[in-house]
Write a protein that holds these residues in place. Structure first.
Motif, mmCIF file in Angstrom:
data_model
loop_
_atom_site.group_PDB
_atom_site.id
_atom_site.type_symbol
_atom_site.label_atom_id
_atom_site.label_comp_id
_atom_site.label_asym_id
_atom_site.label_seq_id
_atom_site.Cartn_x
_atom_site.Cartn_y
_atom_site.Cartn_z
ATOM 1 N N ASP A 1 0.825 -1.211 0.000
ATOM 2 C CA ASP A 1 0.000 0.000 0.000
ATOM 3 C C ASP A 1 0.858 1.259 0.000
ATOM 4 O O ASP A 1 0.533 2.239 -0.672
ATOM 5 C CB ASP A 1 -0.948 -0.003 1.204
ATOM 6 N N PHE A 2 1.983 1.231 0.734
ATOM 7 C CA PHE A 2 2.896 2.376 0.767
ATOM 8 C C PHE A 2 3.458 2.649 -0.623
ATOM 9 O O PHE A 2 3.516 3.796 -1.072
ATOM 10 C CB PHE A 2 4.034 2.130 1.766
ATOM 11 N N MET A 3 3.858 1.593 -1.300
ATOM 12 C CA MET A 3 4.416 1.762 -2.640
ATOM 13 C C MET A 3 3.377 2.329 -3.605
ATOM 14 O O MET A 3 3.661 3.261 -4.363
ATOM 15 C CB MET A 3 4.970 0.439 -3.173
ATOM 16 N N LEU A 4 2.172 1.794 -3.578
ATOM 17 C CA LEU A 4 1.123 2.274 -4.473
ATOM 18 C C LEU A 4 0.767 3.737 -4.192
ATOM 19 O O LEU A 4 0.531 4.513 -5.118
ATOM 20 C CB LEU A 4 -0.122 1.394 -4.361
ATOM 21 N N ALA A 5 0.769 4.115 -2.920
ATOM 22 C CA ALA A 5 0.416 5.483 -2.538
ATOM 23 C C ALA A 5 1.519 6.485 -2.848
ATOM 24 O O ALA A 5 1.244 7.680 -2.987
ATOM 25 C CB ALA A 5 0.068 5.537 -1.045
ATOM 26 N N ASN A 6 2.757 6.021 -2.974
ATOM 27 C CA ASN A 6 3.882 6.943 -3.097
ATOM 28 C C ASN A 6 4.664 6.859 -4.406
ATOM 29 O O ASN A 6 5.557 7.670 -4.625
ATOM 30 C CB ASN A 6 4.835 6.751 -1.917
ATOM 31 N N ILE A 7 4.341 5.931 -5.272
ATOM 32 C CA ILE A 7 5.109 5.760 -6.513
ATOM 33 C C ILE A 7 5.089 7.028 -7.369
ATOM 34 O O ILE A 7 6.099 7.386 -7.979
ATOM 35 C CB ILE A 7 4.627 4.526 -7.334
ATOM 36 N N ASP A 8 3.988 7.738 -7.391
ATOM 37 C CA ASP A 8 3.889 8.942 -8.217
ATOM 38 C C ASP A 8 4.656 10.124 -7.637
ATOM 39 O O ASP A 8 4.857 11.125 -8.322
ATOM 40 C CB ASP A 8 2.425 9.319 -8.448
ATOM 41 N N LYS A 9 5.106 10.017 -6.391
ATOM 42 C CA LYS A 9 5.873 11.086 -5.747
ATOM 43 C C LYS A 9 7.377 10.958 -5.999
ATOM 44 O O LYS A 9 8.137 11.840 -5.629
ATOM 45 C CB LYS A 9 5.618 11.083 -4.239
ATOM 46 N N VAL A 10 7.796 9.858 -6.615
ATOM 47 C CA VAL A 10 9.213 9.627 -6.877
ATOM 48 C C VAL A 10 9.647 10.526 -8.032
ATOM 49 O O VAL A 10 9.084 10.456 -9.129
ATOM 50 C CB VAL A 10 9.491 8.142 -7.210
ATOM 51 N N ASN A 11 10.646 11.377 -7.776
ATOM 52 C CA ASN A 11 11.125 12.328 -8.792
ATOM 53 C C ASN A 11 12.206 11.759 -9.698
ATOM 54 O O ASN A 11 12.352 12.188 -10.831
ATOM 55 C CB ASN A 11 11.644 13.600 -8.122
ATOM 56 N N ASN A 12 12.987 10.818 -9.184
ATOM 57 C CA ASN A 12 14.068 10.217 -9.965
ATOM 58 C C ASN A 12 13.443 9.236 -10.964
ATOM 59 O O ASN A 12 12.890 8.211 -10.570
ATOM 60 C CB ASN A 12 15.041 9.518 -9.011
ATOM 61 N N GLU A 13 13.532 9.577 -12.245
ATOM 62 C CA GLU A 13 12.881 8.764 -13.280
ATOM 63 C C GLU A 13 13.443 7.342 -13.357
ATOM 64 O O GLU A 13 12.713 6.393 -13.617
ATOM 65 C CB GLU A 13 12.950 9.456 -14.640
ATOM 66 N N GLY A 14 14.754 7.197 -13.139
ATOM 67 C CA GLY A 14 15.354 5.863 -13.147
ATOM 68 C C GLY A 14 14.812 5.006 -12.016
ATOM 69 O O GLY A 14 14.467 3.835 -12.214
ATOM 70 N N LEU A 15 14.727 5.588 -10.833
ATOM 71 C CA LEU A 15 14.183 4.867 -9.682
ATOM 72 C C LEU A 15 12.706 4.554 -9.902
ATOM 73 O O LEU A 15 12.248 3.446 -9.605
ATOM 74 C CB LEU A 15 14.377 5.676 -8.394
ATOM 75 N N LYS A 16 11.968 5.508 -10.438
ATOM 76 C CA LYS A 16 10.538 5.293 -10.673
ATOM 77 C C LYS A 16 10.323 4.130 -11.642
ATOM 78 O O LYS A 16 9.475 3.268 -11.412
ATOM 79 C CB LYS A 16 9.883 6.558 -11.218
ATOM 80 N N ALA A 17 11.107 4.069 -12.706
ATOM 81 C CA ALA A 17 10.990 2.979 -13.680
ATOM 82 C C ALA A 17 11.338 1.636 -13.031
ATOM 83 O O ALA A 17 10.676 0.621 -13.279
ATOM 84 C CB ALA A 17 11.898 3.249 -14.878
ATOM 85 N N TYR A 18 12.359 1.640 -12.197
ATOM 86 C CA TYR A 18 12.783 0.429 -11.471
ATOM 87 C C TYR A 18 11.655 -0.069 -10.566
ATOM 88 O O TYR A 18 11.312 -1.253 -10.569
ATOM 89 C CB TYR A 18 14.038 0.788 -10.675
ATOM 90 N N LEU A 19 11.056 0.841 -9.801
ATOM 91 C CA LEU A 19 9.975 0.479 -8.886
ATOM 92 C C LEU A 19 8.738 0.008 -9.654
ATOM 93 O O LEU A 19 8.090 -0.964 -9.257
ATOM 94 C CB LEU A 19 9.629 1.661 -7.981
ATOM 95 N N LYS A 20 8.427 0.691 -10.755
ATOM 96 C CA LYS A 20 7.275 0.273 -11.570
ATOM 97 C C LYS A 20 7.516 -1.109 -12.168
ATOM 98 O O LYS A 20 6.588 -1.911 -12.265
ATOM 99 C CB LYS A 20 6.996 1.300 -12.662
ATOM 100 N N GLY A 21 8.759 -1.398 -12.543
ATOM 101 C CA GLY A 21 9.092 -2.731 -13.039
ATOM 102 C C GLY A 21 8.850 -3.793 -11.975
ATOM 103 O O GLY A 21 8.318 -4.869 -12.260
ATOM 104 N N PHE A 22 9.214 -3.474 -10.743
ATOM 105 C CA PHE A 22 8.967 -4.401 -9.634
ATOM 106 C C PHE A 22 7.461 -4.613 -9.462
ATOM 107 O O PHE A 22 6.999 -5.746 -9.325
ATOM 108 C CB PHE A 22 9.594 -3.875 -8.333
ATOM 109 N N ILE A 23 6.713 -3.525 -9.467
ATOM 110 C CA ILE A 23 5.261 -3.614 -9.282
ATOM 111 C C ILE A 23 4.636 -4.470 -10.392
ATOM 112 O O ILE A 23 3.786 -5.322 -10.126
ATOM 113 C CB ILE A 23 4.635 -2.197 -9.235
ATOM 114 N N GLU A 24 5.068 -4.270 -11.614
ATOM 115 C CA GLU A 24 4.514 -5.011 -12.750
ATOM 116 C C GLU A 24 4.817 -6.504 -12.686
ATOM 117 O O GLU A 24 4.019 -7.325 -13.151
ATOM 118 C CB GLU A 24 5.053 -4.452 -14.066
#
Length: 158
Positions: free
Chosen positions: A126-149
Motif C-alpha cells: 500500500d505504501f508503494m502504491l500510494a507513493n510511486i507517483d511522488k518519486v522524482n528520480n525517473e530511473g528509480l521510478k521505472a525500477y519500482l514500476k518494473g517491480f510492481i509489474e
C-alpha cells in the motif's frame, strides 16, 4: 609532500564507489543462481562503505539470498534472522524510503510463511502504491514500476 600525494592516490585507487544503479541492476538477477546471489552479496558488502540506509537494506536482501541458497539449516536460519534485522533497521532509519519498502516487500513476499517474516506485506504494498507517483528520480521510478509489474503481490491485490 610526495608521501601525502602517494597516500591520497592509494586511497582513491583502492576504494571503489559502488553505485546504487549497479546494485539495482544486480538485484534484478540475483535470484537466478547461487553465483549471481554471491556476486550480489559481495557487491552489497562493499557498498556498506557508502552512507545511507539503502545500502544496508540491499545488504539485508543479500543475506536473505544467502539463506535461500544455503543447505545448512543452522546457516540458513542465521542468515535469514540477520537479514530481517538489517532490513528492518534500515526502514527504521528511513521509514519513508519507498525503495527500502520495496526491498522488504520483495523479501517478505518470497519468504516461506514458516519463517514468520510476512507481517508488512500489505503495509509495504500500500505504501508503494500510494507513493510511486511522488518519486522524482525517473530511473528509480521505472525500477519500482518494473517491480510492481512483475510482483505477484500487486497482481493479487487488484
Amino acid at each position: 609532500m610526495k608521501i601525502i600525494s602517494a597516500l591520497f592516490l592509494f586511497f582513491f585507487m583502492t576504494t571503489d564507489v559502488i553505485r546504487i544503479e549497479d546494485i539495482r541492476d544486480s538485484y534484478k538477477t540475483c535470484t537466478v543462481s547461487k553465483e549471481k546471489a554471491d556476486q550480489f552479496y559481495e557487491l552489497t558488502e562493499k557498498a556498506l562503505q557508502n552512507d545511507g540506509a539503502i545500502y544496508q537494506g540491499y545488504h539485508g536482501a543479500a543475506l536473505a539470498l544467502k539463506a535461500s541458497f544455503s543447505w545448512n539449516p543452522f546457516n540458513k536460519l542465521s542468515y535469514f534472522n540477520k537479514s530481517k534485522k538489517v532490513i528492518d533497521k534500515s526502514i527504521e532509519l528511513e521509514p519513508d524510503n519507498i525503495e527500502l519498502r520495496m526491498i522488504r516487500l520483495s523479501i517478505q513476499s518470497n519468504a516461506p510463511k514458516l519463517a514468520g517474516y510476512y507481517k508488512n506485506i500489505e503495509e509495504d504494498r500500500d505504501f508503494m502504491l500510494a507513493n510511486i507517483d511522488k518519486v522524482n528520480n525517473e530511473g528509480l521510478k521505472a525500477y519500482l514500476k518494473g517491480f510492481i509489474e512483475h510482483s505477484d503481490v500487486f497482481s493479487n491485490s487488484n
